[in-house]
Design a protein around this motif. Structure first.
Motif, PDB file in Angstrom:
ATOM      1  N   ASP A   1      -6.631 -12.676  -4.727  1.00 54.22           N
ATOM      2  CA  ASP A   1      -6.928 -11.678  -5.754  1.00 54.22           C
ATOM      3  C   ASP A   1      -7.071 -10.270  -5.189  1.00 54.22           C
ATOM      4  O   ASP A   1      -7.164  -9.307  -5.955  1.00 54.22           O
ATOM      5  N   LEU A   2      -7.087 -10.117  -3.870  1.00 56.03           N
ATOM      6  CA  LEU A   2      -7.105  -8.779  -3.272  1.00 56.03           C
ATOM      7  C   LEU A   2      -5.702  -8.275  -2.964  1.00 56.03           C
ATOM      8  O   LEU A   2      -5.526  -7.113  -2.607  1.00 56.03           O
ATOM      9  N   GLU A   3      -4.700  -9.155  -3.096  1.00 52.59           N
ATOM     10  CA  GLU A   3      -3.348  -8.778  -2.707  1.00 52.59           C
ATOM     11  C   GLU A   3      -2.794  -7.624  -3.537  1.00 52.59           C
ATOM     12  O   GLU A   3      -1.985  -6.838  -3.045  1.00 52.59           O
ATOM     13  N   ALA A   4      -3.210  -7.523  -4.801  1.00 48.52           N
ATOM     14  CA  ALA A   4      -2.697  -6.427  -5.627  1.00 48.52           C
ATOM     15  C   ALA A   4      -3.044  -5.069  -5.016  1.00 48.52           C
ATOM     16  O   ALA A   4      -2.212  -4.155  -4.978  1.00 48.52           O
ATOM     17  N   TRP A   5      -4.287  -4.923  -4.519  1.00 47.53           N
ATOM     18  CA  TRP A   5      -4.678  -3.665  -3.878  1.00 47.53           C
ATOM     19  C   TRP A   5      -3.862  -3.436  -2.610  1.00 47.53           C
ATOM     20  O   TRP A   5      -3.437  -2.302  -2.332  1.00 47.53           O
ATOM     21  N   HIS A   6      -3.661  -4.488  -1.849  1.00 44.48           N
ATOM     22  CA  HIS A   6      -2.871  -4.357  -0.630  1.00 44.48           C
ATOM     23  C   HIS A   6      -1.433  -3.956  -0.954  1.00 44.48           C
ATOM     24  O   HIS A   6      -0.817  -3.175  -0.235  1.00 44.48           O
ATOM     25  N   MET A   7      -0.896  -4.500  -2.051  1.00 41.20           N
ATOM     26  CA  MET A   7       0.485  -4.213  -2.408  1.00 41.20           C
ATOM     27  C   MET A   7       0.651  -2.837  -3.040  1.00 41.20           C
ATOM     28  O   MET A   7       1.730  -2.249  -2.985  1.00 41.20           O
ATOM     29  N   MET A   8      -0.412  -2.307  -3.644  1.00 37.33           N
ATOM     30  CA  MET A   8      -0.329  -0.961  -4.215  1.00 37.33           C
ATOM     31  C   MET A   8      -0.446   0.127  -3.151  1.00 37.33           C
ATOM     32  O   MET A   8       0.269   1.126  -3.182  1.00 37.33           O
ATOM     33  N   LEU A   9      -1.353  -0.065  -2.196  1.00 36.08           N
ATOM     34  CA  LEU A   9      -1.593   0.964  -1.177  1.00 36.08           C
ATOM     35  C   LEU A   9      -0.870   0.678   0.138  1.00 36.08           C
ATOM     36  O   LEU A   9      -0.560   1.611   0.888  1.00 36.08           O
ATOM     37  N   GLY A  10      -0.616  -0.596   0.418  1.00 33.92           N
ATOM     38  CA  GLY A  10      -0.015  -0.961   1.687  1.00 33.92           C
ATOM     39  C   GLY A  10       1.338  -0.337   1.976  1.00 33.92           C
ATOM     40  O   GLY A  10       1.594   0.087   3.119  1.00 33.92           O
TER      41      GLY A  10
ATOM     42  N   THR B   1      -5.274  -4.345   7.796  1.00 37.17           N
ATOM     43  CA  THR B   1      -4.187  -5.147   8.368  1.00 37.17           C
ATOM     44  C   THR B   1      -3.453  -5.917   7.283  1.00 37.17           C
ATOM     45  O   THR B   1      -2.222  -5.983   7.269  1.00 37.17           O
ATOM     46  N   ASN B   2      -4.191  -6.512   6.350  1.00 35.52           N
ATOM     47  CA  ASN B   2      -3.551  -7.221   5.242  1.00 35.52           C
ATOM     48  C   ASN B   2      -2.726  -6.273   4.391  1.00 35.52           C
ATOM     49  O   ASN B   2      -1.644  -6.638   3.901  1.00 35.52           O
ATOM     50  N   ALA B   3      -3.224  -5.048   4.198  1.00 36.59           N
ATOM     51  CA  ALA B   3      -2.456  -4.065   3.433  1.00 36.59           C
ATOM     52  C   ALA B   3      -1.167  -3.692   4.162  1.00 36.59           C
ATOM     53  O   ALA B   3      -0.111  -3.519   3.538  1.00 36.59           O
ATOM     54  N   MET B   4      -1.226  -3.580   5.480  1.00 33.61           N
ATOM     55  CA  MET B   4      -0.022  -3.270   6.256  1.00 33.61           C
ATOM     56  C   MET B   4       0.968  -4.439   6.201  1.00 33.61           C
ATOM     57  O   MET B   4       2.191  -4.234   6.095  1.00 33.61           O
ATOM     58  N   THR B   5       0.455  -5.662   6.254  1.00 30.94           N
ATOM     59  CA  THR B   5       1.326  -6.843   6.174  1.00 30.94           C
ATOM     60  C   THR B   5       2.037  -6.903   4.831  1.00 30.94           C
ATOM     61  O   THR B   5       3.253  -7.116   4.762  1.00 30.94           O
ATOM     62  N   GLN B   6       1.278  -6.722   3.756  1.00 36.56           N
ATOM     63  CA  GLN B   6       1.898  -6.686   2.430  1.00 36.56           C
ATOM     64  C   GLN B   6       2.764  -5.436   2.281  1.00 36.56           C
ATOM     65  O   GLN B   6       3.827  -5.465   1.652  1.00 36.56           O
ATOM     66  N   GLY B   7       2.300  -4.338   2.877  1.00 37.13           N
ATOM     67  CA  GLY B   7       2.987  -3.065   2.701  1.00 37.13           C
ATOM     68  C   GLY B   7       4.376  -3.050   3.289  1.00 37.13           C
ATOM     69  O   GLY B   7       5.322  -2.547   2.671  1.00 37.13           O
ATOM     70  N   VAL B   8       4.541  -3.598   4.502  1.00 35.78           N
ATOM     71  CA  VAL B   8       5.871  -3.597   5.112  1.00 35.78           C
ATOM     72  C   VAL B   8       6.824  -4.466   4.299  1.00 35.78           C
ATOM     73  O   VAL B   8       8.021  -4.176   4.202  1.00 35.78           O
ATOM     74  N   ALA B   9       6.301  -5.530   3.655  1.00 36.44           N
ATOM     75  CA  ALA B   9       7.144  -6.380   2.814  1.00 36.44           C
ATOM     76  C   ALA B   9       7.526  -5.677   1.522  1.00 36.44           C
ATOM     77  O   ALA B   9       8.710  -5.626   1.141  1.00 36.44           O
ATOM     78  N   VAL B  10       6.545  -5.095   0.824  1.00 35.57           N
ATOM     79  CA  VAL B  10       6.828  -4.416  -0.444  1.00 35.57           C
ATOM     80  C   VAL B  10       7.698  -3.181  -0.213  1.00 35.57           C
ATOM     81  O   VAL B  10       8.577  -2.864  -1.022  1.00 35.57           O
ATOM     82  N   SER B  11       7.474  -2.502   0.906  1.00 36.99           N
ATOM     83  CA  SER B  11       8.294  -1.340   1.223  1.00 36.99           C
ATOM     84  C   SER B  11       9.762  -1.722   1.375  1.00 36.99           C
ATOM     85  O   SER B  11      10.650  -0.881   1.195  1.00 36.99           O
ATOM     86  N   ASN B  12      10.010  -3.001   1.683  1.00 34.96           N
ATOM     87  CA  ASN B  12      11.387  -3.494   1.821  1.00 34.96           C
ATOM     88  C   ASN B  12      11.771  -4.413   0.663  1.00 34.96           C
ATOM     89  O   ASN B  12      12.591  -5.328   0.835  1.00 34.96           O
ATOM     90  N   ASN B  13      11.216  -4.160  -0.525  1.00 31.57           N
ATOM     91  CA  ASN B  13      11.541  -4.952  -1.709  1.00 31.57           C
ATOM     92  C   ASN B  13      13.028  -4.981  -2.013  1.00 31.57           C
ATOM     93  O   ASN B  13      13.534  -5.933  -2.602  1.00 31.57           O
ATOM     94  N   TYR B  14      13.716  -3.919  -1.639  1.00 28.64           N
ATOM     95  CA  TYR B  14      15.123  -3.776  -2.018  1.00 28.64           C
ATOM     96  C   TYR B  14      16.045  -3.927  -0.811  1.00 28.64           C
ATOM     97  O   TYR B  14      17.187  -3.486  -0.832  1.00 28.64           O
TER      98      TYR B  14
END
Length: 472
Positions: free
Chosen positions: A262-271, A383-396
């Motif tokens: 349930d914290l992943e949404a924050w990580h995916m928005m800011l990460g 760290t979790n935000a960076m992990t989610q962030g590098v993935a979401v940043s490469n969504n496309y």
């Protein structure tokens, strides 16, 4: 008027951003609020952050967080939302508004049908293509070398039954033992077993063999672009796992508080913006291929130096950029000494997961230890935000595989784009309670974990190689 009331009062014609998210960003009521890695931020009462003063993408459409930024997170969120709008314009072709919600839902349903039909007969091909597509990024070149030499295992699977192993929400008890914190990178000991009473004349048992284990990324996704995301997350977690405490009790406390679905949404928005800004700094010193090496080396630092280093990098101060250059030189020098093998960079003041010995009194927690644990928890959120962030940043990133995807179905890339845009919007649209209920209901489209592969005793060099290539 309070700052958050000013923010909430700003017109938002899209009507899509959840008011709870508005308030949480402005009030700093989320797991990434007021993080010590953020550079000093001066509020901008005169208007939007500089990149938003130009003409909006959609007429009358304002950034989601208003004209007065009160903290660094709001700037990150505003810029990420603008990226979503740019992708929405490209793949959806209609403004993101409540009025268009029916049209948007129809586009998503059509996209899902195209994806299901196109992928059904090409799953094995797409699984291999997902791994190959990830390795197209310069920051993953070293992982490619480890993978091709058999030193890194990536188990990538397209499946309708995504594993929920290890997934927890904030209201659930911990059911899985954390990884053995005493094991060295690339190896783990057999669990201790209580010895039975020795019978008379029994032969002396052989001592248990110490296993050596290679790490493996196990990634699952229901669709091709989701599978790409999960592979990237697994590689990012491998690079950052060194930052966790080695003490089992401390490790357990941190992961049970920070590693929650349930914290992943924050990580995916800011990460994504946290990762993108780190990569921008790496690009500024022309060292993109070292991005993950640098990230892992910084993760090796003790928590105070880690926070200071990342803060200087995000602020792009001359001192911060010089520290990044020096670290890159150190990594390259170590690579040269190891003949192209690994380098971890300096740890900069001791293990990241180690307290000074004075704080090891388990009878009670000292104020200093409690403060250290708070810092480590903050670090894990980042760290979790960076992990989610590098993935979401490469969504496309699927666009890198355009030729292969067009050969399967020319409609597939746009369908993937619609899927990823609408998925990312969901993080901003839904309140946290809804996200938690969706997680508990098993509405998961992807997962990843770090697993282990047992090998023979004779592969010390392979262990060194994977540590060199990926973990330092």
């Amino acid at each position: 008027m309070k700052a958050w009331e000013i923010i909430e009062a700003i017109d938002d014609p899209s009507g899509l951003i959840n008011p709870e998210k508005h308030r949480a960003f402005a009030r700093g009521e989320h797991p990434l609020a007021r993080h010590p890695v953020y550079p000093a931020h001066q509020p901008e009462p005169g208007g939007y952050p500089p990149s938003y003063r130009e003409q909006p993408i959609y007429p009358g459409h304002a950034p989601p967080l208003g004209s007065r930024t009160t903290n660094y997170e709001e700037i990150l969120a505003s810029r990420q939302w603008r990226k979503i709008l740019e992708k929405a314009r490209h793949y959806l072709g209609v403004p993101l508004t409540r009025e268009n919600q029916r049209v948007l839902n129809q586009k998503l349903a059509e996209a899902l049908q195209i994806i299901e039909e196109a992928e059904a007969a090409h799953r094995e091909e797409l699984e291999a293509l997902a791994v190959e597509t990830v390795f197209a990024l310069p920051e993953f070149y070293s992982a490619r070398e480890a993978y091709e030499s058999g030193q890194l295992v990536i188990d990538a699977t397209l499946t309708d039954q995504v594993s929920m192993q290890g997934a927890r929400t904030s209201a659930e008890p911990e059911t899985q033992e954390p990884l053995n914190p005493e094991a060295e990178p690339g190896q783990e000991e057999e669990p201790e077993v209580e010895a039975a009473p020795e019978p008379e004349a029994a032969p002396e048992p052989e001592p248990p063999r110490r296993r050596r284990l290679l790490r493996r990324v196990v990634a699952q996704g229901k669709m091709f672009p989701v599978l790409i995301q999960e592979i990237i997350k697994g590689l990012a977690e491998l690079a950052s796992v060194v930052s966790l405490p080695r003490d089992k009790e401390e490790l357990h406390q941190i992961v049970t508080k920070a590693d929650l679905v349930d914290l992943e949404a924050w990580h995916m928005m800011l990460g994504p913006q946290l990762w993108d800004r780190f990569v921008e700094a790496v690009d500024a010193i022309d060292e993109r291929e070292l991005a993950f090496w640098l990230y892992r080396a910084i993760q090796l630092m003790d928590v105070d130096r880690f926070n200071a280093f990342m803060k200087a990098v995000y602020a792009k101060t001359p001192e911060g950029m010089q520290m990044l250059r020096d670290l890159a030189r150190q990594i390259k020098a170590e690579q040269g000494r190891r003949g192209g093998g690994g380098a971890g960079g300096g740890s900069g003041g001791g293990r990241p997961g180690a307290l000074p010995e004075d704080y090891r009194d388990r009878a009670r927690r000292t104020p200093a230890e409690r403060k250290w644990m708070e810092k480590m928890l903050q670090r894990r959120h980042f760290t979790n935000a960076m992990t989610q962030g590098v993935a979401v940043s490469n969504n496309y990133l699927f666009e890198y595989a355009a030729q292969a995807l067009d050969h399967i179905d020319p409609r597939l890339r746009n369908a993937y784009g619609v899927l990823m845009v609408m998925t990312e919007i969901g993080y901003w649209l839904y309140p946290q309670n809804t996200i938690i209920q969706m997680a508990r209901g098993g509405l998961q489209v992807g997962s990843c974990r770090i697993d282990y592969v047992e090998e023979s005793d004779n592969f010390d060099e392979e262990v060194d190689a994977i540590i060199g290539h990926l973990l330092g």
